[in-house]
Design a protein around this motif. Structure first.
Motif, PDB file in Angstrom:
ATOM      1  N   TYR A 352       0.814  -1.216   0.000  1.00 37.02           N
ATOM      2  CA  TYR A 352       0.000   0.000   0.000  1.00 37.02           C
ATOM      3  C   TYR A 352       0.853   1.274   0.000  1.00 37.02           C
ATOM      4  N   ALA A 353       2.158   1.104  -0.058  1.00 37.22           N
ATOM      5  CA  ALA A 353       3.066   2.248   0.054  1.00 37.22           C
ATOM      6  C   ALA A 353       3.065   3.086  -1.220  1.00 37.22           C
ATOM      7  N   VAL A 354       3.237   4.385  -1.039  1.00 33.98           N
ATOM      8  CA  VAL A 354       3.331   5.309  -2.170  1.00 33.98           C
ATOM      9  C   VAL A 354       4.527   6.235  -1.959  1.00 33.98           C
ATOM     10  N   GLY A 355       4.984   6.833  -3.049  1.00 33.00           N
ATOM     11  CA  GLY A 355       5.986   7.890  -2.984  1.00 33.00           C
ATOM     12  C   GLY A 355       7.249   7.504  -2.251  1.00 33.00           C
ATOM     13  N   ILE A 356       7.673   8.366  -1.341  1.00 32.82           N
ATOM     14  CA  ILE A 356       8.939   8.169  -0.642  1.00 32.82           C
ATOM     15  C   ILE A 356       8.912   6.906   0.210  1.00 32.82           C
ATOM     16  N   ILE A 357       7.754   6.530   0.730  1.00 27.79           N
ATOM     17  CA  ILE A 357       7.682   5.322   1.552  1.00 27.79           C
ATOM     18  C   ILE A 357       7.965   4.092   0.685  1.00 27.79           C
ATOM     19  N   LYS A 358       7.407   4.079  -0.498  1.00 28.52           N
ATOM     20  CA  LYS A 358       7.684   2.982  -1.431  1.00 28.52           C
ATOM     21  C   LYS A 358       9.166   2.954  -1.791  1.00 28.52           C
ATOM     22  N   GLU A 359       9.746   4.126  -1.994  1.00 29.41           N
ATOM     23  CA  GLU A 359      11.175   4.203  -2.310  1.00 29.41           C
ATOM     24  C   GLU A 359      12.022   3.671  -1.156  1.00 29.41           C
TER      25      GLU A 359
END
Length: 445
Positions: A352-359
């Motif tokens: 469910y991660a997006v943006g910087i969290i996914k990175e």
């Protein structure tokens, strides 16, 4: 007359600026052409401002990504590359050394003697073998003990030089109102906010000559609450190193963690009950092999939740202190431990991660089913908010010391995790403060 040696300082928004201020700022034999930046997302493509860099640098000094180092050396004819950041494995140091030397430049590290400031006040320093070992938990225990003597401690934090550097030249925090004065990131708040209820002054900044002199005016004893596994910026009268029993082996495999082990007088092995006696034994043996004179304490970090009934049997998403689970190398921290302790079902947030969290998940593949509290910019805060709100959980377990619930809008209830030191054997905070005051008595007002 020969030209000054041209220098690039490799850093991460902390020791790099301190090394410049202490060694290079007023030294005509050197010209620092750039800082490089890593570890912290979004701290590159800035300038170390002229007001901090001094009259020899009227345009300031550029801060560029570490990946640009070979280009910098070639473009500016750089003579020396100086490593000035922490939380590195020896393997990582080797790669950095090779990257620097392969450009033809000389590789240097500026040592403790040249970078520690001397204070006339008693100084107790808390350092670690690696981020996430429990430095601040130990520091808070020492602060409580000092205050119980009727003395005034001042906590000096390792720098977190994000955003506007001029605005962070000197940071003084004593109240919630003080926190709001500064444009602080989550990561900075994580270091300051745990002290807010303790009636103690916490200081940090960019120029530690100014920070230390100001701290001396305000307190009887200075407590260095270190960052990452860096060595202190202030010369300590009592040096403590904290080692994590859950991660045996780091004592002798991290930079500059091993330096802390070799130079410290006291070691505190934390998380002992969770790690088990075999791991504690390994850590103790490693510590004593490097420094046979160490006085060793064994301790737990007791984890509690403010509303445990809210998470028992519930699906939860866990937010951990970002540095611990990113460049600190830990798969999880206190939030995960608390969720397990109180019988919660931990939902894996990664899908469910997006943006910087996914990175962050892509960069730090060791990370377990937890969300790092990454929030250095408003955009990153939005990514953190969206990630947490997308996770199909009943409750958010917040183990970040920062009040992130005030910085983002959550669509589900939350609980907060706290953690305190419990010494099982060896010198206690009382013993350590006694030892400090025997060497450096403080007259009572």
């Amino acid at each position: 007359m020969s030209r000054p040696k041209r220098v690039v300082i490799m850093g991460a928004g902390g020791r790099d600026f301190h090394v410049f201020n202490m060694v290079y700022r007023d030294n005509p034999e050197y010209q620092v052409v750039a800082f490089t930046a890593t570890q912290i997302p979004g701290i590159e493509w800035r300038r170390y401002p002229p007001s901090l860099a001094g009259p020899r640098y009227p345009d300031g000094i550029p801060i560029v990504p570490e990946s640009k180092l070979p280009e910098l050396v070639k473009e500016h004819g750089v003579d020396e590359v100086v490593l000035a950041y922490s939380d590195l494995t020896y393997d990582e140091v080797g790669h950095l050394l090779s990257m620097a030397l392969s450009t033809g430049a000389t590789f240097k590290i500026i040592g403790p003697r040249d970078t520690m400031i001397t204070s006339y006040k008693p100084v107790i320093a808390v350092t670690a073998v690696k981020t996430g070992a429990g430095k601040s938990t130990v520091s808070r225990a020492l602060v409580r003990e000092i205050k119980s003597r009727g003395l005034e401690p001042v906590v000096i934090r390792h720098p977190m030089s994000y955003g506007d550097l001029e605005a962070r030249k000197l940071i003084v925090i004593r109240s919630e109102e003080d926190v709001e004065k500064y444009p602080l990131t989550i990561e900075e708040r994580e270091e300051f906010e745990p002290y807010l209820g303790m009636d103690v002054t916490v200081m940090a900044g960019v120029d530690y000559g100014i920070v230390v002199r100001e701290a001396e005016k305000r307190g009887d004893i200075l407590v260095w609450d270190g960052g990452n596994n860096d060595w202190p910026f202030i010369r300590p009268d009592l040096w403590i190193v904290v080692a994590d029993a859950l991660r045996p082996g780091l004592e002798a495999s991290t930079f500059p963690g091993e330096i802390n082990v070799r130079m410290a007088e006291v070691a505190i092995i934390t998380k002992a009950s969770e790690a088990g006696p075999e791991n504690v034994k390994k850590v103790r043996e490693n510590l004593l092999r490097l420094n046979p004179k160490l006085d060793i304490a064994v301790a737990d970090i007791e984890v509690t939740v403010d509303k445990p009934e809210m998470i028992q049997g519930k699906r939860v998403v866990v937010v951990e202190d970002s540095p611990t689970v990113t460049h600190g190398g830990a798969p999880y921290a206190a939030g995960y431990v608390a969720a397990k302790k109180y019988g919660a079902e931990i939902v894996d947030p990664k899908p469910y991660a997006v943006g910087i969290i996914k990175e962050m998940y892509e960069t730090y593949r060791h990370m377990g089913p937890v969300v790092p509290s990454t929030g250095y910019t408003s955009e990153q805060l939005r990514h953190l908010e969206e990630t947490l709100n997308r996770v199909p959980a009943d409750v958010v377990v917040i183990a970040s010391p920062a009040r992130i619930e005030k910085m983002i809008k959550l669509n589900k209830p939350y609980v907060r995790v706290s953690y305190e030191l419990k010494v099982l054997e060896g010198p206690t905070p009382k013993d350590l403060v006694d030892r400090l005051l025997e060497r450096h008595p403080v007259p009572k007002a």
